[in-house]
Design a protein around this motif. Structure first.
Motif, PDB file in Angstrom:
ATOM      1  N   VAL A 132      55.247 -14.158 -64.218  1.00 46.60           N
ATOM      2  CA  VAL A 132      54.424 -13.477 -64.118  1.00 46.60           C
ATOM      3  C   VAL A 132      53.333 -13.777 -63.088  1.00 46.60           C
ATOM      4  O   VAL A 132      52.517 -14.339 -62.945  1.00 46.60           O
ATOM      5  CB  VAL A 132      53.432 -13.661 -65.267  1.00 46.60           C
ATOM      6  N   ALA A 133      53.116 -12.390 -62.138  1.00 47.22           N
ATOM      7  CA  ALA A 133      51.637 -12.552 -61.246  1.00 47.22           C
ATOM      8  C   ALA A 133      51.011 -11.895 -61.933  1.00 47.22           C
ATOM      9  O   ALA A 133      51.442 -10.469 -61.920  1.00 47.22           O
ATOM     10  CB  ALA A 133      52.410 -12.056 -59.989  1.00 47.22           C
ATOM     11  N   PRO A 134      49.375 -12.443 -61.948  1.00 47.55           N
ATOM     12  CA  PRO A 134      47.983 -12.441 -61.941  1.00 47.55           C
ATOM     13  C   PRO A 134      47.796 -10.316 -61.363  1.00 47.55           C
ATOM     14  O   PRO A 134      48.553 -10.764 -59.803  1.00 47.55           O
ATOM     15  CB  PRO A 134      47.214 -13.198 -62.161  1.00 47.55           C
ATOM     16  N   MET A 135      47.343  -9.839 -61.346  1.00 46.15           N
ATOM     17  CA  MET A 135      46.891  -8.145 -60.888  1.00 46.15           C
ATOM     18  C   MET A 135      45.954  -8.078 -61.285  1.00 46.15           C
ATOM     19  O   MET A 135      45.739  -8.270 -62.702  1.00 46.15           O
ATOM     20  CB  MET A 135      47.737  -7.538 -61.099  1.00 46.15           C
ATOM     21  N   ASP A 136      45.073  -7.459 -60.656  1.00 41.52           N
ATOM     22  CA  ASP A 136      43.602  -8.136 -61.027  1.00 41.52           C
ATOM     23  C   ASP A 136      43.508  -6.059 -61.722  1.00 41.52           C
ATOM     24  O   ASP A 136      44.239  -5.397 -60.608  1.00 41.52           O
ATOM     25  CB  ASP A 136      42.046  -7.339 -60.273  1.00 41.52           C
ATOM     26  N   PRO A 137      42.993  -5.630 -62.597  1.00 40.39           N
ATOM     27  CA  PRO A 137      42.965  -4.210 -63.549  1.00 40.39           C
ATOM     28  C   PRO A 137      41.915  -3.718 -62.965  1.00 40.39           C
ATOM     29  O   PRO A 137      41.222  -4.275 -61.697  1.00 40.39           O
ATOM     30  CB  PRO A 137      43.449  -4.497 -64.891  1.00 40.39           C
ATOM     31  N   ASP A 138      41.429  -2.383 -62.795  1.00 42.30           N
ATOM     32  CA  ASP A 138      40.597  -1.057 -62.421  1.00 42.30           C
ATOM     33  C   ASP A 138      39.982  -2.248 -63.192  1.00 42.30           C
ATOM     34  O   ASP A 138      39.377  -2.637 -63.924  1.00 42.30           O
ATOM     35  CB  ASP A 138      40.763   0.178 -63.037  1.00 42.30           C
ATOM     36  N   PRO A 139      38.247  -2.133 -62.381  1.00 41.36           N
ATOM     37  CA  PRO A 139      37.193  -3.657 -62.619  1.00 41.36           C
ATOM     38  C   PRO A 139      36.648  -2.374 -63.810  1.00 41.36           C
ATOM     39  O   PRO A 139      36.269  -3.232 -65.367  1.00 41.36           O
ATOM     40  CB  PRO A 139      36.244  -3.172 -61.247  1.00 41.36           C
ATOM     41  N   ALA A 140      36.301  -1.270 -63.649  1.00 36.32           N
ATOM     42  CA  ALA A 140      35.863  -0.855 -65.375  1.00 36.32           C
ATOM     43  C   ALA A 140      36.109  -0.178 -66.285  1.00 36.32           C
ATOM     44  O   ALA A 140      35.847  -0.665 -67.364  1.00 36.32           O
ATOM     45  CB  ALA A 140      35.435   0.437 -64.561  1.00 36.32           C
ATOM     46  N   PHE A 141      37.992  -0.357 -65.365  1.00 31.85           N
ATOM     47  CA  PHE A 141      39.136  -1.335 -67.403  1.00 31.85           C
ATOM     48  C   PHE A 141      37.911  -2.334 -67.987  1.00 31.85           C
ATOM     49  O   PHE A 141      37.841  -2.527 -69.007  1.00 31.85           O
ATOM     50  CB  PHE A 141      40.075  -0.717 -66.981  1.00 31.85           C
ATOM     51  N   ALA A 142      38.481  -3.206 -67.001  1.00 32.39           N
ATOM     52  CA  ALA A 142      37.858  -5.147 -67.487  1.00 32.39           C
ATOM     53  C   ALA A 142      36.558  -4.714 -68.490  1.00 32.39           C
ATOM     54  O   ALA A 142      36.267  -5.606 -68.759  1.00 32.39           O
ATOM     55  CB  ALA A 142      37.968  -5.779 -65.929  1.00 32.39           C
ATOM     56  N   VAL A 143      36.023  -3.999 -67.719  1.00 30.90           N
ATOM     57  CA  VAL A 143      33.948  -3.808 -67.868  1.00 30.90           C
ATOM     58  C   VAL A 143      33.923  -3.979 -69.545  1.00 30.90           C
ATOM     59  O   VAL A 143      33.542  -4.291 -70.161  1.00 30.90           O
ATOM     60  CB  VAL A 143      33.251  -3.559 -67.255  1.00 30.90           C
ATOM     61  N   THR A 144      34.733  -2.191 -69.237  1.00 32.08           N
ATOM     62  CA  THR A 144      34.217  -2.072 -70.858  1.00 32.08           C
ATOM     63  C   THR A 144      35.231  -2.375 -71.837  1.00 32.08           C
ATOM     64  O   THR A 144      35.490  -2.396 -73.427  1.00 32.08           O
ATOM     65  CB  THR A 144      35.782  -0.090 -70.671  1.00 32.08           C
ATOM     66  N   LEU A 145      36.876  -2.730 -71.974  1.00 24.75           N
ATOM     67  CA  LEU A 145      37.586  -3.895 -72.434  1.00 24.75           C
ATOM     68  C   LEU A 145      36.965  -5.309 -73.043  1.00 24.75           C
ATOM     69  O   LEU A 145      36.725  -5.567 -74.217  1.00 24.75           O
ATOM     70  CB  LEU A 145      39.308  -4.728 -71.789  1.00 24.75           C
ATOM     71  N   ARG A 146      36.025  -6.152 -72.367  1.00 27.09           N
ATOM     72  CA  ARG A 146      34.600  -6.896 -72.559  1.00 27.09           C
ATOM     73  C   ARG A 146      33.982  -6.625 -73.411  1.00 27.09           C
ATOM     74  O   ARG A 146      34.017  -7.452 -74.537  1.00 27.09           O
ATOM     75  CB  ARG A 146      34.742  -7.382 -70.733  1.00 27.09           C
ATOM     76  N   ALA A 147      33.575  -5.674 -73.643  1.00 27.10           N
ATOM     77  CA  ALA A 147      32.172  -4.988 -74.093  1.00 27.10           C
ATOM     78  C   ALA A 147      33.183  -4.786 -75.601  1.00 27.10           C
ATOM     79  O   ALA A 147      32.106  -4.627 -76.478  1.00 27.10           O
ATOM     80  CB  ALA A 147      32.011  -3.401 -73.671  1.00 27.10           C
ATOM     81  N   ARG A 148      34.339  -3.849 -75.652  1.00 29.13           N
ATOM     82  CA  ARG A 148      34.697  -3.386 -76.747  1.00 29.13           C
ATOM     83  C   ARG A 148      35.589  -4.685 -77.679  1.00 29.13           C
ATOM     84  O   ARG A 148      35.229  -5.288 -78.470  1.00 29.13           O
ATOM     85  CB  ARG A 148      35.959  -3.095 -76.988  1.00 29.13           C
ATOM     86  N   LEU A 149      35.510  -6.182 -76.958  1.00 32.96           N
ATOM     87  CA  LEU A 149      36.153  -7.525 -77.040  1.00 32.96           C
ATOM     88  C   LEU A 149      34.791  -7.844 -77.736  1.00 32.96           C
ATOM     89  O   LEU A 149      34.713  -8.083 -79.127  1.00 32.96           O
ATOM     90  CB  LEU A 149      36.390  -8.184 -76.236  1.00 32.96           C
ATOM     91  N   GLN A 150      34.008  -7.859 -77.578  1.00 33.62           N
ATOM     92  CA  GLN A 150      32.378  -8.427 -77.132  1.00 33.62           C
ATOM     93  C   GLN A 150      31.630  -7.959 -79.521  1.00 33.62           C
ATOM     94  O   GLN A 150      31.544  -8.438 -79.833  1.00 33.62           O
ATOM     95  CB  GLN A 150      31.241  -8.194 -76.598  1.00 33.62           C
TER      96      GLN A 150
END
Lengths: 165, 282
Positions: free
Chosen positions: B12-30
């Motif tokens: 597995v090679a880490p890949m950064d997803p779209d930043p907007a996706f990352a922020v939205t998912l973090r909020a959903r997780l919270q």
């Protein structure tokens, strides 16, 4: 606080989980969906069992289950699930070939979902057959039979003898 | 002979997803990890606030720490109370109430009050002698920037039918806003204005000309007799002795921890003269 553990590991784990899905599925939108499903499933697991340890390997384990679920759903849609239950092992001749990486990836994408998932877990993820069996919720014997059929299907598609079915 | 399939191996090679996706998912997780949300649905697309109850009319919907140098304040509060920031640096992440920053000559905590009917509240502000902008869309909702009849700037926010979970009265996690103190010039005038505009009801506090606002979250009190209006936040900390040391180490000032009936507090300033309290509460 375990919820905080998941959030603490999020920044480091997100690119790893997303990178896993992107390399296994090839489509960013699908990789995003599966990534979201993985983290939300992790949050759900933590709520149910707060004693779980959050780690990147654990998250990849959750991710693999989500990948299997995804291809299983596709499999049902394509009505090829019956093939998974077949335990007979066809004959597999030695295949002397050096696989071209791009052509191999292209071939994988054209395989039926149940073949693709077996080869992905066994060869891309390099998991032992027993681990693949557990993820697929099959016996080791059935999984080995599936792998033989999957390799044969791959070979036919790679060499260009027609579509996988 | 080597298995030709072994060549398929791809670590597995880490890949950064779209930043907007990352922020939205973090909020959903919270939201998903919110302990108050334990009985809520697991379906990721369903907003969480339905069964737990969202913010109510009169609650603070949003606050913003106004400071002369935002970057400096981010560093200071990051080290003192552990705030983490979204990619834009304007929002603090992981808190129970939306909390941002804004650059301003004079330090204060800017309050945005949630109301059920924004149009009607705007009329009430004007009728009570304050000023109110026409409601306009911000990324986070419909807002009207206002000033009261003593020139305190504040805002009104149209509460969504489905918003975020109502925060606990004194916050929940370290870094949360746990109390708001409005130091005002004329407390009686303040009470009349916000009683009319936001439906706030007041009970006498322990201090002379001190009043608590009944029933809103976060818990808020006002105090009269000050030369000008300043809103002073109190932030929750788990260990007040350590937090006081961090304030001093970061170039701020702090009293020694003082026992109160409800916990232990310290009266602090940051390294720009921004006043705030720390509270280790029950």
């Amino acid at each position: 606080m375990d919820g905080a553990d998941l959030l603490a590991v999020y920044d480091r784990a997100l690119p790893i989980v997303y990178g896993y899905f992107l390399s296994r599925c090839g489509r960013p939108a699908l990789a995003e969906d599966l990534t979201a499903e993985t983290f939300l499933a992790a949050a759900d697991a933590l709520r149910r069992d707060p004693a779980s340890t959050v780690s990147v390997p654990w998250l990849i384990g959750v991710a693999r289950h989500k990948l299997v679920d995804h291809w299983r759903r596709l499999s049902r849609e394509e009505r090829s699930l019956h093939a998974v239950a077949d335990d007979t092992v066809p004959r597999e001749d030695v295949w002397e070939v050096h696989l071209d990486a791009l052509r191999a990836r292209d071939t994988l994408e054209r395989l039926a979902p149940h073949h693709r998932v077996a080869l992905t877990l066994r060869y891309l993820d390099d998991l032992p057959v027993a681990a693949v069996a557990e993820l697929l919720d099959r016996s080791v014997h059935a999984t080995e039979a599936l792998l033989v059929r999957a390799r044969l299907a791959f070979r036919r598609a790679y060499v260009g003898e027609g579509c996988d079915d | 002979m080597t298995d030709p399939f072994a060549a398929l191996r791809r670590p597995v090679a880490p890949m950064d997803p779209d930043p907007a996706f990352a922020v939205t998912l973090r909020a959903r997780l919270q939201q998903a990890l919110d302990p108050r949300g334990a009985s809520m649905t697991v379906a990721p697309d369903v907003p969480a606030a339905g069964s737990g109850g969202g913010p109510r009319h009169g609650d603070l919907a949003y606050v913003s720490l106004w400071v002369p140098d935002v970057e400096r304040a981010r560093r200071f509060f990051g080290s003192v109370v552990g705030w983490r920031y979204d990619p834009t640096g304007r929002q603090i992440e992981g808190l129970s109430l939306h909390h941002g920053f804004w650059g301003s000559e004079r330090s204060t905590l800017f309050l945005c009050i949630g109301v059920d009917d924004l149009r009607a509240a705007v009329e009430r502000v004007r009728a009570a002698g304050g000023t109110a902008e026409e409601p306009h869309e911000e990324p986070y909702g419909l807002v009207s920037g206002c000033a009261d009849d003593q020139d305190m700037q504040f805002a009104l926010y149209a509460l969504d039918p489905v918003g975020w979970p109502r925060p606990a009265a004194n916050g929940a996690v370290q870094g949360d806003l746990s109390y708001v103190t409005v130091e005002t010039v004329d407390a009686a005038r303040f009470r009349r204005f916000f009683g009319a505009v936001a439906g706030w009801r007041f009970s006498p506090g322990r201090a002379e000309d001190g009043w608590g606002v009944d029933g809103i979250v976060p818990m808020t009190g006002i105090h009269g007799g000050h030369p000008r209006t300043t809103v002073v936040p109190m932030y929750r900390v788990d260990d007040i002795t350590a937090a006081v040391a961090r304030v001093r180490a970061a170039g701020g000032t702090s009293t020694d921890p003082e026992p109160q009936p409800y916990g232990v507090t310290a009266d602090c300033t940051d390294d720009q003269g921004t006043r705030f309290y720390l509270g280790m509460l029950g």
